[in-house]
Design an enzyme around this catalytic site. Structure first.
Site, short mmCIF file in Angstrom:
data_model
loop_
_atom_site.label_atom_id
_atom_site.label_comp_id
_atom_site.label_asym_id
_atom_site.label_seq_id
_atom_site.Cartn_x
_atom_site.Cartn_y
_atom_site.Cartn_z
N GLU A 317 0.95 -0.98 0.01
CA GLU A 317 0.05 0.13 0.02
C GLU A 317 1.05 1.30 -0.06
OE1 GLU A 317 -2.71 -0.69 3.12
OE2 GLU A 317 -4.02 -1.85 2.15
N ASP A 391 -8.14 -9.06 4.03
CA ASP A 391 -8.16 -8.16 4.75
C ASP A 391 -9.23 -7.85 6.12
OD1 ASP A 391 -6.68 -5.77 6.20
OD2 ASP A 391 -7.59 -4.36 4.61
N GLU A 419 -12.62 -2.44 11.79
CA GLU A 419 -12.52 -1.77 10.72
C GLU A 419 -13.66 -2.04 9.68
OE1 GLU A 419 -8.68 -1.89 8.86
OE2 GLU A 419 -9.63 -0.93 6.69
#
Ligand code: GCW
Length: 726
Positions: A317, A391, A419
């Site tokens: 990322e 993820d 998240e």
């Protein structure tokens, strides 16, 4: 030096305590239940229970001559005094029945004649046993080290808090994981990436001069479940943390955590030699770069002799890494490992890599990258692997790296912060998710090769083992943003200590310690927790769907979104739905991600007849009319799952509302409000998802199913520029 707290006169202390209590009552509303105490909530037990425990806690014999033993003594007195409503006396040796005698054989030589066998306890283990000592009935907490004594002290308190008898104890325990760490994704400006509980608890601005008392309570809470380390800064790292003035701040935090057996670690930015050292390169094979890191490690260890080591997110990322110089992840990890090795530090190198430029299925990329490097890492490197291949989704199959790299110790990375699971407000007990992953069978060495046995080193004989949890801790008064989020921190710690434990047992302990020992509370609350994980899977991403959350902030449903900067950040990449069908084909005829698993697992996931429903759309693209095991079509079952998820949340709310009056008003009310938010958002997830799928498949709603409350355009128009945690 022996701590000089005198054996107090119980009657006098009783009067003093009563006066203090009155003073406290006058000063502010007494016993505010704001959640700050977490599960270390030493409120008085009901009278009958307290009386029977008092017989096993008449005095404490503990030489508090080191900071860690002083912490053990302070915790035992605080806990016993609070729970039993007494002023626990102290003595140098057991002088009456009911003594608690705690120490190592060196600090409590009176234990030597008992000939306790402490060999299997290692560094962190302890035993708690009912014995006769100096002619008196006593409870012994013994360990090889001070930290073992502290862990034993917390365990004894847990026994009382959860209502276990203290008679005829014979309990031994030692952790199965060596490195049990929280990963704080905390930035130096106080913002927490994916944090939903306020700002960072690390006040870098006021450190090192001001040590917030919260740091001590943080350490207590972690030690109580056996967590023995913390990475203080975000894996998206800022090199500034490695500057000398920041290292002084880190050292100050380390000083607070040390007595509780916690080491500090730092996320290291791979390009730091350029940013801080003025070098032209961060190439891991460049001698100047290697020298810079060795010097930095030496500097750190001068300030923090027990520094744990580095965590690194590299070439992931947009983060810098060894591949910027055409070097491998092993080259990068080994360079840092060499710098840390003289000081016994470790590198936790993350396997969370995937690239937009690589057209292959994102779910395959970590394995493709790392599997060929098996056996190439230094002995002080742990490869930190997220539980699933994508993820931290509500549900993923286990990462195929588990079992695929027998010559490399793999460390688990779980996310504790939610998240992708509704942020702070949704009640989701992650113990159930963790257990599902840990108990998954990789078949790496035949049946029974569970993920738990891989990460605890048993299967491939590794001594360096570990588990990391991305923390959900912030400056909110209740630490985690909600009472039930505290259970996820707790469960992570308990499973890092021993990944074979049952999520339900852990939930039961947590509830007793945190909310109430009353069965009329414990049973329904544990049932809520255990149902909550499947509920969120159902209302967000049933049957193997994944990553359909709003792009960037990951809040709410956005399965239609194709706007992300990268293909692999767009929900449409993951569901691949069109007029005819839905799902990501990862079978042999698709991306062939199934081939990354051991043969029996690969065969199961590959075969439509065998793949569990829970992973159907993870591994297969099927027509909307596909006939499920249930006899219904996929479309019918999909809608039923969404509705079921919403119904479960309604049930959570109904159960909770019956507990009003049995739980303190403050925590009751906060959870009740949050459950209302969760119900609205579960409904939104269901309705928006169904509206979108219908816009593709043109199918009518299955019989009996309510239509979405709003139009698809309405859901598409929703925007959340200020969603927290970015
Ligand atoms: O899940 C993603 C998050 C990023 C995070 C990244 C990672 C720290 O959305 O915020 O970055 O994973 O784990 O590195």
């Amino acid at each position: 030096m022996r701590d000089q707290r005198r054996v107090r006169h119980p009657a006098l202390r009783g009067v003093a305590l009563a006066l203090l209590a009155v003073a406290a009552l006058l000063a502010r509303p007494a016993l505010a239940e704001d959640g700050y105490e977490l599960w270390l909530r030493y409120r008085p037990l009901p009278a009958a229970q307290a009386t029977s425990y008092r017989a096993h806690a008449t005095q404490l014999v503990l030489d508090a001559g080191t900071p860690t033993r002083a912490a053990a003594r302070a915790e035992l007195l605080r806990g016993l005094d609070g729970l039993l409503g007494q002023a626990t006396g102290e003595a140098k040796q057991a002088t009456r029945d009911g003594a608690i005698v705690a120490g190592t054989l060196a600090s409590a030589p009176q234990l030597v004649p008992l000939k306790l066998d402490l060999r299997a306890l290692g560094n962190d283990g302890f035993l708690i046993r009912s014995v006769t000592l100096d002619g008196h009935a006593a409870t012994v907490i013994a360990a090889n080290t001070d930290i073992g004594v502290l862990y034993g002290a917390f365990r004894l308190l847990r026994l009382v808090q959860t209502g276990q008898p203290l008679a005829q104890l014979d309990l031994r325990d030692a952790p199965r994981e060596k490195v049990r760490v929280l990963n704080h994704w905390d930035n130096l400006d106080g913002h927490v990436e994916r944090g939903y509980a306020g700002n960072s608890i690390w006040d870098w601005w006021k450190l090192p001069d001001y040590l917030d008392p919260r740091y001590t309570d943080y350490a207590r809470a972690n030690a109580s479940v056996g967590i023995n380390g913390a990475v203080l800064n975000n894996v998206n790292a800022n090199a500034t943390i490695l500057r000398h003035e920041y290292l002084l701040k880190v050292a100050a935090v380390a000083g607070v955590l040390r007595p509780y057996g916690m080491r500090v670690y730092l996320s290291a930015r791979f390009s730091a030699p350029m940013e801080l050292g003025g070098l032209k390169t961060a190439d891991p094979l460049d001698p100047a770069v290697r020298t810079w890191w060795r010097g930095k490690a030496d500097e750190i260890y001068k300030l923090i002799p027990d520094f744990g080591g580095f965590l690194v997110k590299a070439n992931s990322e947009g983060q810098p890494g060894p591949q910027d110089y055409h070097r491998s992840h092993a080259d990068g990890a080994n360079m840092l490992a060499d710098a840390l090795a003289p000081h016994s530090g470790i590198v936790m190198w993350r396997a969370f890599v995937y690239s937009n430029e690589n057209p292959d299925d994102r779910a395959k990329q970590a394995y493709t990258e790392f599997k060929p490097l098996d056996g190439q890492f230094r002995r002080n490197v742990l490869l930190q692997v997220k539980n699933g291949p994508i993820d931290f989704q509500p549900r993923e199959p286990f990462s195929p790296l588990f079992g695929a790299m027998p010559r490399t110790p793999l460390m688990m990375e779980f996310q504790v912060t939610k998240e992708y699971l509704g942020f702070a407000t949704h009640l989701v007990y992650l113990g159930a998710l963790y257990e599902e992953v840990l108990q998954a069978d990789t078949y790496a060495r035949g049946k029974g090769s569970t993920v738990a046995k891989i990460i605890d080193g048993e299967l491939d004989n590794h001594a360096l083992t570990g588990m990391a949890g991305v923390a959900n801790i912030g400056s909110d008064r209740d630490w985690c943003g909600s009472t039930f989020n505290q259970a996820n921190w707790y469960a992570f710690g308990r499973l890092a200590w021993n990944p074979a434990q049952s999520a339900r047992d852990i939930a039961t302990d947590w509830t007793r310690m945190t909310l109430s020992r009353d069965d009329a509370v414990v049973k329904p609350v544990v049932a809520m927790m255990m149902a909550s994980r499947e509920a969120v899977v159902d209302y967000m991403t049933p049957l193997g769907l994944h990553h359909l959350m709003g792009t960037g902030h990951h809040y709410g449903p956005m399965p239609w979104d194709a706007s992300g900067a990268r293909a692999d950040w767009r929900p449409v990449y993951y569901h691949r739905a069109d007029r005819n069908g839905i799902g990501f084909d990862r079978s042999r005829t698709g991306s062939n991600a199934v081939a990354q698993y051991a043969a029996p697992v690969a065969a199961q996931f590959d075969d439509l007849k065998q793949v569990p429903d829970a992973y159907l759309l993870w591994f297969h693209h099927v027509p909307w009319t596909y006939r499920m095991r249930s006899g219904h079509t996929l479309w019918e079952d999909l809608v039923a799952h969404y509705t079921h998820g919403v119904d479960e949340v309604k049930q959570l709310r109904a159960t909770w509302s019956k507990l009003q009056g049995r739980i303190d008003a403050q925590r009751y009310a906060k959870t009740a409000s949050f459950l209302a938010i969760q119900q609205n958002e579960a409904q939104w997830w269901r309705d928006a998802s169904i509206a979108y799928w219908q816009s593709l498949n043109g199918l009518p709603l299955p019989a009996g199913q309510k239509p979405p409350a709003r139009t698809l355009d309405y859901y598409k128009a929703l925007a959340f520029p200020n969603a927290p945690g970015r």
